[in-house]
Design an enzyme around this catalytic site. Structure first.
Site, PDB file in Angstrom:
ATOM      1  N   GLU A  91       4.932  11.297  62.937  1.00 11.14           N
ATOM      2  CA  GLU A  91       4.828  10.524  63.777  1.00 11.14           C
ATOM      3  C   GLU A  91       4.472   9.299  62.573  1.00 11.14           C
ATOM      4  OE1 GLU A  91       5.326  11.366  67.846  1.00 11.14           O
ATOM      5  OE2 GLU A  91       5.086  12.682  66.106  1.00 11.14           O
ATOM      6  N   TYR A 100       2.407  10.150  60.294  1.00  5.85           N
ATOM      7  CA  TYR A 100       1.269  10.506  59.736  1.00  5.85           C
ATOM      8  C   TYR A 100       1.101  11.369  57.706  1.00  5.85           C
ATOM      9  CZ  TYR A 100      -1.104   9.430  64.843  1.00  5.85           C
ATOM     10  OH  TYR A 100      -1.244   8.317  65.408  1.00  5.85           O
ATOM     11  N   ARG A 151       4.531  20.521  63.946  1.00 11.42           N
ATOM     12  CA  ARG A 151       4.937  19.383  64.659  1.00 11.42           C
ATOM     13  C   ARG A 151       5.834  18.477  63.496  1.00 11.42           C
ATOM     14  NH1 ARG A 151       2.495  15.659  69.214  1.00 11.42           N
ATOM     15  NH2 ARG A 151       4.075  14.335  68.966  1.00 11.42           N
ATOM     16  N   HIS A 201       4.962   5.289  64.309  1.00 15.36           N
ATOM     17  CA  HIS A 201       4.572   4.532  64.503  1.00 15.36           C
ATOM     18  C   HIS A 201       4.936   3.454  64.323  1.00 15.36           C
ATOM     19  CE1 HIS A 201       2.238   7.463  67.178  1.00 15.36           C
ATOM     20  NE2 HIS A 201       1.180   7.102  66.790  1.00 15.36           N
TER      21      HIS A 201
END
Length: 675
Positions: free
Chosen positions: A165, A167, A215, A253
């Site tokens: 995502e 990060y 993840r 994101h």
């Protein structure tokens, strides 16, 4: 025999066994930040009682600079460990397993101390990150190790290391954000060094009998993202480093492609997880827009993954798994992927909950208890407010009659479900109908109720909704003028050139309806992928198609107008508004603000601009659709009050601002919980 055999097959991890193939994916709810650890524990315990095999918490920061925002929760002290043990003990007492997600935000952190691979500012965060030096990187690795060890001490069954995502760990993987030339940058072997080292060192620190989920970003959906070959290379290295499970992450994101909103087709990214199957020997989890047992079973049966992650469906219904096991899937409250009470709340600094289930994250504050005294309750209006009130009151043991002048249940939900991209609302209406029958609510549909009809009831709830506001435009009775209900509910024919007056949520919905013809991309994955420019990361880095988005031509020429002199769509959902605006832009919808509506006649819609009514223009259109707001329908409530009959007014009848199903359902449940 279950109709979901793959979903309910245990998963042997060697040192422990998961009782089914359902993971409750990580969601940041804001509960940990409340410091009310009983409340946090009860949220997870209710899902454990509901049969989830393994849950993952919201992201816990490994360091202050890695927090998504200043003060974000983490395991920084012995007191934190004791508090989290309240949660893990409660989950274990209720037969569940729980892992703590370790989330380092990197450049996504909303704080001036944020750090990353390189000083490349994020488009969705206000602060440019500091580039880490060698010592800084070693510190971050050590912070991950400490967080993992503390999670084990707090009783967690494992951790999920967030590497997707966009990060922190993801930021090291791609040249989009990693401009380094040292051993942490350059070729892919160097760029993947950090996540591999984090997993390896965390495994060394906790030993073999502890779940470590990584993840992994399967498809970045950003320029210069990872190739499929790189994803496979990373997955294999992460497995070798000691991960127990690989969980799918989809999109950064900052990506300008929706990934979990309601307009995204169900199981839209299961195909990209399937591409990793067979390339690693540890279990692989797929995620995103899997919201029914049937969809989950299909994904597993087709070999797309070993396990499925569902997050928001467990906000909508904590008993999802038990209901599926009991062959009662029709009673599962559906996640409609609206984002309104979950992600919109998260990104607004509020406690997350669920439009469909206001008890989510409020389990200790909003119990639904058996009533001490059985009452006769009338509910007038079978929209979301009325249905939720009737259902909850009946669940508490009251005798409830639900009236509506329409011949069907649903109210304004029946309008919303006609809009392309909102097909999930069909299932929501079906669920309400199922549950009203299940709870024994008597329905009296197709009836107009007067104040005199309600005199024998102990309690009267008025949920009569809204009526369209009259915009008082000269010529609005012209034959080419239509109301939004004419278009969305009654199927009135609409010409090829259309002006839509009012750019609130309904105006945007009407515009979406008018530009789309034929099958909605939301129900056709290849069409949706083409419309948004998504392709196989094996053929394009990051999964962005060469040439970008290629939407179908608009079915009509649409002009969307509003009186306010500001950008259209500013009042739409915090995490979905950009999707609606971009979707209409891709269909060449003209958006005009600061408009005065002068008149409507055979020539079209006459407009001008500003207080001085300057720059007059005539819009040559076949039809004008009016979506100019709503007024509360309070006539029955007023009549009751005139007769001295007390009543409770909820939903649109109480506040007409937009059509807010979130507020309506919340009001209905909370009122009925107290009667």
């Amino acid at each position: 025999m279950t109709r979901y055999p793959n979903l309910f097959e245990p998963l042997d991890l060697g040192f422990t066994t998961l009782k089914n193939r359902v993971l409750m994916g990580s969601m940041h709810t804001g509960l940990e930040e409340t410091k009310d650890w009983n409340r946090v524990a009860e949220f997870y315990a209710e899902r454990a009682r509901g049969g989830v095999a393994l849950m993952v918490t919201g992201g816990m920061s490994p360091s202050p600079e890695g927090g998504v925002f200043p003060g974000a929760a983490g395991l920084f002290s012995d007191e934190d460990i004791s508090n989290h043990k309240i949660v893990t003990d409660r989950v274990h007492e209720n037969g569940g397993k729980i892992a703590m997600q370790i989330l380092h935000a990197g450049r996504y952190a909303y704080g001036p101390d944020c750090v990353s691979a390189s000083p490349v500012k994020s488009p969705i965060s206000p602060f440019p990150p500091k580039e880490l030096d060698e010592e800084g990187i070693k510190k971050q690795i050590n912070d991950f190790i400490i967080a993992t060890v503390r999670a084990k001490e707090a009783g967690y069954d494992g951790v999920e290391i967030m590497g997707s995502e966009g990060y922190f760990l993801n930021q090291f993987l791609v040249t989009h954000t990693n401009k380094r030339t040292d051993r942490w940058g350059g070729d892919y072997e160097n760029r993947m060094r950090l996540p591999v080292e984090v997993v390896r060192r965390c495994r060394e620190a906790v030993g073999p009998d502890f779940i470590i989920i990584y993840r992994i970003s399967m498809i970045d959906l950003i320029p210069n993202g990872s190739t499929h070959a790189e994803v496979v290379q990373l997955a294999q290295a992460i497995e070798k480093a000691g991960a127990t499970i690989l969980n799918t992450g989809i999109g950064w994101h900052e990506a300008r492609i929706p990934t979990i909103a309601t307009s995204v087709p169900r199981r839209a990214f299961a195909w990209v997880t399937k591409k990793l199957m067979g390339k690693v020997s540890i279990p692989v989890i797929t995620s995103n827009r899997i919201n029914t047992p049937k969809v989950a079973e299909e994904v597993l049966a087709e070999g797309c993954a070993d396990m499925v992650s569902m997050a928001r469906p467990f906000l909508a219904d904590s008993q999802f798994v038990l209901k599926a096991q009991a062959d009662r899937a029709d009673t599962i409250a559906p996640c409609i992927a609206c984002n309104q009470a979950c992600l919109d709340h998260t990104f607004s600094g509020k406690i997350s909950t669920c439009l469909v289930n206001p008890r989510a994250c409020y389990e200790t504050e909003l119990p639904i208890l058996r009533a001490q005294e059985t009452k006769q309750i009338a509910v007038v209006g079978a929209g979301p407010a009325g249905m939720s009130a009737a259902m909850t009151a009946a669940e508490r043991g009251h005798n409830v009659t639900l009236f509506d002048r329409d011949s069907s249940l649903g109210g304004q939900l029946n309008v919303a479900k006609q809009v392309p991209g909102k097909e999930e609302f069909w299932g929501l209406v079906d669920w309400f109908e199922t549950m009203l029958k299940e709870m024994g609510v008597e329905t009296a549909l197709g009836q107009t109720v007067s104040a005199g009809d309600l005199e024998g009831f102990d309690e009267v709830i008025i949920a009569t909704g809204v009526v369209p506001r009259d915009p008082a435009i000269p010529g609005q009775d012209h034959s080419k003028v239509l109301g939004y209900l004419n278009v969305l509910k009654h199927g009135a024919p609409v010409g090829k050139k259309v002006a839509v007056i009012g750019a609130g949520g309904i105006g945007f919905d009407v515009a979406e309806f008018l530009v789309q013809e034929g099958e909605s991309p939301s129900t056709n994955l290849p069409d949706w992928m083409a419309e948004w420019g998504v392709t196989d990361p094996e053929s394009a880095p990051g999964g962005l198609a060469e040439g970008g988005a290629k939407p179908e031509a608009a079915a009509r020429d649409v002009i969307l107008l509003q009186r306010k002199a500001k950008a259209l769509g500013k009042g739409l959902g915090k995490t979905t508004g950009w999707i609606h605006r971009m979707s209409l832009r891709m269909k060449n919808v003209r958006m005009i603000g600061g408009v005065n509506y002068e008149k409507i006649d055979d020539a079209g819609l006459h407009i001008s601009f500003g207080e001085a009514r300057e720059n007059p223009e005539v819009l040559d259109v076949d039809n004008v659709v009016i979506c100019a707001g709503q007024l509360s329908e309070r006539s029955l409530a007023d009549a009751l009050e005139a007769k001295g009959i007390n009543c409770h007014v909820i939903g649109g009848a109480d506040v007409a601002a937009e059509l807010d199903a979130k507020r309506a359902i919340n009001q209905g449940v909370r009122l009925a919980a107290e009667l």
